[in-house]
Enzyme design. Structure first.
Site, PDB file in Angstrom:
ATOM      1  N   GLY A   1      43.785  23.953  25.624  1.00 52.60           N
ATOM      2  CA  GLY A   1      43.643  22.756  24.792  1.00 52.60           C
ATOM      3  C   GLY A   1      42.804  21.718  25.499  1.00 52.60           C
ATOM      4  N   ALA A   2      42.779  20.508  24.928  1.00 56.57           N
ATOM      5  CA  ALA A   2      41.986  19.435  25.517  1.00 56.57           C
ATOM      6  C   ALA A   2      42.627  18.950  26.811  1.00 56.57           C
ATOM      7  CB  ALA A   2      41.864  18.276  24.540  1.00 56.57           C
ATOM      8  N   GLU A   3      43.948  19.008  26.850  1.00 56.40           N
ATOM      9  CA  GLU A   3      44.672  18.381  27.927  1.00 56.40           C
ATOM     10  C   GLU A   3      45.384  19.397  28.819  1.00 56.40           C
ATOM     11  OE1 GLU A   3      47.979  15.959  26.559  1.00 56.40           O
ATOM     12  OE2 GLU A   3      47.806  14.765  28.371  1.00 56.40           O
ATOM     13  N   ALA A   4      45.836  20.487  28.211  1.00 50.90           N
ATOM     14  CA  ALA A   4      46.675  21.432  28.936  1.00 50.90           C
ATOM     15  C   ALA A   4      46.253  22.864  28.676  1.00 50.90           C
ATOM     16  CB  ALA A   4      48.129  21.244  28.517  1.00 50.90           C
TER      17      ALA A   4
ATOM     18  N   LYS B   1      61.227  35.420  29.565  1.00 44.19           N
ATOM     19  CA  LYS B   1      59.869  35.329  29.030  1.00 44.19           C
ATOM     20  C   LYS B   1      59.575  33.864  28.689  1.00 44.19           C
ATOM     21  CE  LYS B   1      56.896  37.958  25.955  1.00 44.19           C
ATOM     22  NZ  LYS B   1      56.868  38.812  24.762  1.00 44.19           N
TER      23      LYS B   1
ATOM     24  N   ASP C   1      52.036  15.070  15.855  1.00 45.35           N
ATOM     25  CA  ASP C   1      51.079  16.113  15.467  1.00 45.35           C
ATOM     26  C   ASP C   1      51.793  17.188  14.650  1.00 45.35           C
ATOM     27  OD1 ASP C   1      48.673  17.434  15.311  1.00 45.35           O
ATOM     28  OD2 ASP C   1      48.752  18.290  17.311  1.00 45.35           O
TER      29      ASP C   1
END
Lengths: 333, 227
Positions: free
Chosen positions: B17-20, B31, B131
């Site tokens: 993603g953009a951040e992570a 798991k 979100d």
């Protein structure tokens, strides 16, 4: 026959008259209102515009080597901007269009920054980062308009920077030899102090940072360190929301437009981010990043070719005219 | 770099993603998903550490509160704010976005009602998701329950505006990807939401959503309010 459009810009501190003949810039006249102290006083700026307006227009026509009769149309920035300033430009443009019996073309100032940026950098479909005294927004073209993906929730980046340096006694002048006083003062800073970094989703906010930074200066924290911290925090927040929007929109180019685009420190941060995402970075050169008449003329030409004109008696100024209110039928042509 | 603990297997990248970065692997034999907030080289290192540390803690805190309030969300196994890492259980299932269009109507309605209940419970806990879309809901394959994921933009808020934005974002995700079933889906969602927040709050939020939608770009009013 070639289309020739004259554009009038007067949204804030600059009265600009530009003339374009198709993609060629044939006149670029600018008069900038410089306050002796404080920020822009809209009425003072408007008075200044009224004095220099008619001669600025004649000067532009003279330097293009054409007569007013040769124009295809007259474009004007009707907003967003400061009301008294906008009205001076609108009055000049309406009068010209009516007297010459030429079409009047309404132009949104934010759209114009984007279009001239695309013209001079040659990017086609970028993520747009628009940073100026009055605007801070991240946008991208989608379904007929430049859609806003993020913006400031309170004050614009440029306004924030100007207010901060003014309050701590470093300005005016705000910009010396193309370098903002904030960047100048920050160069001597070394230590990052704790100030609020506010990113809310896709949006940024600077009012809390401004208050906290001014308080730090009053508390006796070395001014250079406050400047450095403010610069780091404000610029990083902008780059972060740009990166978010980039991932979200999947655009392959980033275009930085507006008067604050000139900062080399901001540019450095954008370069690091763009290369890590594998996208192309284009920063509008200072000459066209600041307010000017050419961008209004060029956007006016694009709009005119898409059939967009307005009757002078209906050409009201719109101080808060949003970027995403404007249809962009010429996109991709 | 991180290594998977407990089973010796490698971590596999699920998403960037953009951040992570999201990684799949095992933690103490369970798991798991590793959410790693990666350093941003354009940020001053001290600032970068502070931002990642604060956001990691906040996200974990909101996920725990959400669970406490009865919202299905992944169990947190480890939080390491200094490393920007949250390790959580891996939910075996499908994104609602990918399956909603092919579900039988009555099954879809039950599921959406359950999601509405979860959104209501989250709001009752004083949290907004930030979100809420069909891409952030996993339908568990084993028991068919919906799980809310990605609390990266979540924050503490009791503001009707913020709740309205959550509901508006969900409705918009239905319209953009699931337009064929959106009316039914949204009705079922609101049915569940109303059961939890009560008639009065439901009306307030629904009116706010209508207002938000009339604005076009929904932050304009918020922007004016801040001036």
């Amino acid at each position: 026959m070639k289309t020739i459009v004259l554009g009038v810009e007067s949204t804030a501190h600059t009265f600009g008259v530009g003339i374009v003949k198709e993609r060629e810039i044939i006149a670029d006249t600018r008069y900038r209102y410089e306050p002796e102290k404080g920020g822009i006083h809209p009425r003072e700026a408007a008075l200044y515009f009224m004095n220099i307006g008619p001669s600025a227009i004649s000067e532009a026509l003279r330097s293009a080597g054409i007569s007013a009769r040769d124009l295809t149309g007259v474009a004007v920035a009707l907003g967003p901007g400061l009301g008294p300033c906008l009205r001076v430009g609108a009055t000049h443009a309406r009068a010209m269009a009516a007297y010459l019996n030429k079409p009047l073309i309404p132009v949104n100032h934010a759209v114009a920054h984007i279009e001239v940026g695309k013209l001079v950098t040659n990017v086609k479909d970028p993520l747009i980062v628009y940073l100026s005294g009055g605007n801070t927004l991240i946008a991208a073209f989608n379904e007929g308009r430049y859609r806003v993906f993020g913006e400031t929730l309170d004050i614009a980046l440029g306004n924030f920077m100007d207010t901060f340096v003014r309050e701590i006694g470093l300005a005016p002048p705000y910009v010396v030899n193309g370098v903002h006083q904030l960047d100048r003062c920050a160069e001597k800073g070394k230590e990052l102090i704790d100030l609020p970094y506010v990113v809310k989703g896709q949006d940024v906010s600077f009012s809390g940072l401004l208050t906290a930074a001014l308080r730090a200066v009053r508390r006796g924290v070395p001014i250079e360190n406050v400047c450095y911290s403010v610069r780091e925090i404000a610029y990083s927040a902008i780059v972060e929301v740009s990166e978010r929007a980039l991932v979200h929109t999947d655009k392959k180019e980033v275009l930085v437009v507006g008067g604050v685009a000139a900062s080399k420190y901001l540019k450095e941060k954008f370069e690091i981010m763009s290369s890590s995402r594998g996208v192309e970075l284009a920063i509008v050169p200072p000459k066209y990043a600041v307010d000017n008449g050419v961008m209004i003329a060029w956007t006016g030409l694009l709009a005119f070719k898409s059939g967009i004109t307005i009757e002078p008696e209906r050409a009201y100024v719109r101080q808060r005219w949003r970027l995403d209110d404007v249809d962009i039928p010429w996109f991709g042509q | 770099m991180l290594t998977s603990r407990g089973s010796g297997s490698e971590l596999e990248v699920l998403a960037v993603g953009a951040e992570a970065v999201l990684l799949k692997g095992y933690f103490l034999g369970i798991k798991s998903v590793y959410k790693v907030r990666v350093p941003k080289p354009y940020r001053n290192p001290k600032l970068d550490l502070k931002v990642r540390r604060e956001r990691t803690s906040a996200e974990a805190k909101h996920m725990i509160s959400a669970r406490r309030g009865g919202v299905n969300s992944p169990y947190i196994l480890l939080v390491d704010p200094d490393a920007g890492v949250i390790v959580m259980e891996y939910i075996e299932g499908d994104l609602l976005r990918n399956i909603l269009n092919s579900l039988p109507e009555c099954r879809a309605c039950t599921l959406l009602e359950h999601i509405g209940i979860m959104a209501g419970r989250l709001h009752n806990e004083g949290i907004v998701h930030g979100d809420l879309t069909t891409s952030n809901i996993i339908v568990c394959r084993r028991i068919g329950k919906p799980y809310l994921i990605d609390f990266g933009l979540a924050r503490a808020s009791e503001d009707i505006e913020d709740r309205g934005v959550d509901v508006h974002l969900f409705l918009r995700s239905l319209e953009s990807v699931h337009f064929r079933v959106k009316d039914m889906a949204f009705r079922c969602f609101l049915n569940g939401y109303g059961k939890v927040v009560g008639e009065e709050n439901l009306t307030k939020v629904v009116n706010k959503v209508k207002e938000i939608r009339l604005r076009g770009r929904y932050v304009e009013e918020r922007r004016r309010r801040h001036h």
